[in-house]
Each structure stands twice: as C-alpha cells, then as structure tokens.
Design an enzyme around this catalytic site. Structure first.
Site, mmCIF file in Angstrom:
data_model
loop_
_atom_site.group_PDB
_atom_site.id
_atom_site.type_symbol
_atom_site.label_atom_id
_atom_site.label_comp_id
_atom_site.label_asym_id
_atom_site.label_seq_id
_atom_site.Cartn_x
_atom_site.Cartn_y
_atom_site.Cartn_z
ATOM 1 C CB CYS A 73 -1.003 -0.054 1.150
ATOM 2 S SG CYS A 73 -2.445 0.978 0.832
ATOM 3 N NE ARG A 89 -0.791 9.830 -0.914
ATOM 4 C CZ ARG A 89 -1.429 10.957 -0.692
ATOM 5 N NH1 ARG A 89 -1.608 11.839 -1.638
ATOM 6 N NH2 ARG A 89 -1.886 11.212 0.510
ATOM 7 C CG HIS A 142 -2.910 -3.343 3.950
ATOM 8 N ND1 HIS A 142 -1.904 -2.617 4.530
ATOM 9 C CD2 HIS A 142 -3.675 -2.443 3.290
ATOM 10 C CE1 HIS A 142 -2.041 -1.337 4.246
ATOM 11 N NE2 HIS A 142 -3.117 -1.212 3.492
ATOM 12 C CD GLU A 157 0.186 -5.372 5.893
ATOM 13 O OE1 GLU A 157 0.334 -6.038 4.861
ATOM 14 O OE2 GLU A 157 -0.122 -4.162 5.890
HETATM 15 N N1 GLN Z 1 -3.487 6.260 1.028
HETATM 16 C C1 GLN Z 1 -2.280 5.939 1.741
HETATM 17 C C2 GLN Z 1 -1.083 6.688 1.192
HETATM 18 O O1 GLN Z 1 -1.227 7.542 0.386
HETATM 19 C C3 GLN Z 1 -1.997 4.459 1.696
HETATM 20 C C4 GLN Z 1 -2.988 3.717 2.539
HETATM 21 C C5 GLN Z 1 -2.437 2.481 3.164
HETATM 22 O O2 GLN Z 1 -1.227 2.254 3.228
HETATM 23 N N2 GLN Z 1 -3.325 1.698 3.691
HETATM 24 O O3 GLN Z 1 0.005 6.425 1.563
#
Ligand code: GLN
Length: 198
Positions: free
Chosen positions: A81, A113, A177, A179
C-alpha cells in the site's frame, strides 16, 4: 544457513504486523529507524500507512538518501500500500508540494495514490495471484493502483482492471495488506526472494 535479516521500516504504519508475518516465515525480522539499522539488513519491508508521512519522516531521520542508495544497489524490498507508492518511479496525486509522497524508484511503474477512493471506500475481495494455487483475500485501504509498468515488471495480480501486485527482480509491491489477513503466502514469497529461492 542463517535466516535472512529483514528490516521493516518503522517510521509510521503497520510495522508490528509485518514483523510478525516475517517471523512466521522464518526471517530474522527487525524494525528499522536509523541509518545503522538500515545498513545491517539484507532486505526491507515498507509497510502500509501514509506515504506522505513516511516520506516526511524519511527526510527527518536522514534515511532518504541511504534508502535510495541501497535500493539502487539491489537490496530486495517489499512494499504494501503506502510502501508500494514509495517504491514507484512516478506517483500520480502524490500530495501537496512540500508534503508529497517521494518516489524511491525501485520498480519502474507509475502508481496512482488513493486510486480506489477514500477511507470509506476501502474494500476486500478474493483475487487471483500469479503462482498461487488459491486466490488471495486482498484488503484494500485507501489503496493505490498501478497505471503503467515498465517492460521488466511482472504483473502478479489485478483488481478493477488495474495491476495491484507487481514484481521487478527482487522488489515486490502490493496495493493490498496481506499482513492483516493471516495469509502468509506473500511474506513467504518475499522471504524466498530474499534468500534467492524464488
Ligand atoms: N493512502 C495511503 C497513502 O497515500 C496508503 C494507505 C495504506 O497504506 N493503507 O500512503
């Protein structure tokens, strides 16, 4: 053979979950906050969190240049992410100037993003993952997607028509994710990559 020593960048984000997942997969997993700790690991996980905050803290902790150097020298890395955003060569909607997410250029890709929408638009779903017999239950939290990949980048999974898991050499990135789900296949893949077995 001693287990690979894998750092988790511990400036912000879900550090503990990655440390636990890596340990289950047989790695010697340690948090990384300082230059000396970065110098001491074989590989690094960049966790989920907020890429603009992690970028800011990389500067504050004098880790930005050393981390870029290690990645350029071929250190294996895995970003989930926010970590995926940081590993890109180019970030769309990186944030406001001066507080924007900084691309570390470890995977030749353009990442958007917050592509899947805001926090309320977070979602989960089962997706096919190249090389895994069973689908991965993917949790997306204000997740990025990949808009362009270079010719050396393998796309391992897609969602909504966009790449959400990619690999270039020994660098791996997922929009989601693993994890947080208890499915350790992604971390196992990364540990095998670091050990030179995958
Ligand atoms: N939107 C977040 C960012 O710009 C990422 C979100 C996340 O890691 N769950 O870093």
């Amino acid at each position: 053979m001693s287990p690979p020593r894998i750092g988790v960048l511990a400036l912000q984000g879900d550090v503990r979950e990655h440390l636990a997942a890596l340990r289950v997969c047989g790695a010697d997993a340690v948090p990384v906050r300082r230059r000396a700790e970065l110098d001491d690991v074989d590989a690094l996980v960049l966790p989920g969190g907020e890429s603009t905050t992690i970028s800011h803290l990389l500067r504050e902790f004098d880790l930005l240049a050393p981390l870029r150097d290690r990645l350029a020298a071929g250190m294996p890395a895995y970003g989930s992410c926010a970590g995926m955003i940081l590993l890109a060569t180019e970030i769309v909607d990186a944030g406001v100037p001066g507080r924007a997410a900084i691309p570390l250029s470890a995977i030749d890709m353009t990442v958007r993003r917050n592509a899947f929408g805001r926090q309320v638009d977070s979602f989960e779903g089962d997706i096919a993952f190249d090389g895994f017999a069973e689908p991965v239950h993917a949790v997306f939290i204000r997740a990025p997607w990949v808009e362009r990949v270079g010719s050396d980048v393998q796309v391992l999974a897609r969602a909504a028509g966009h790449p959400v898991a990619v690999r270039q050499g020994k660098v791996l990135a997922t929009s989601f994710h693993p994890e947080v789900t208890g499915d350790r296949r992604l971390h196992r893949l990364f540990v095998e990559m670091v050990a030179g077995r995958a």
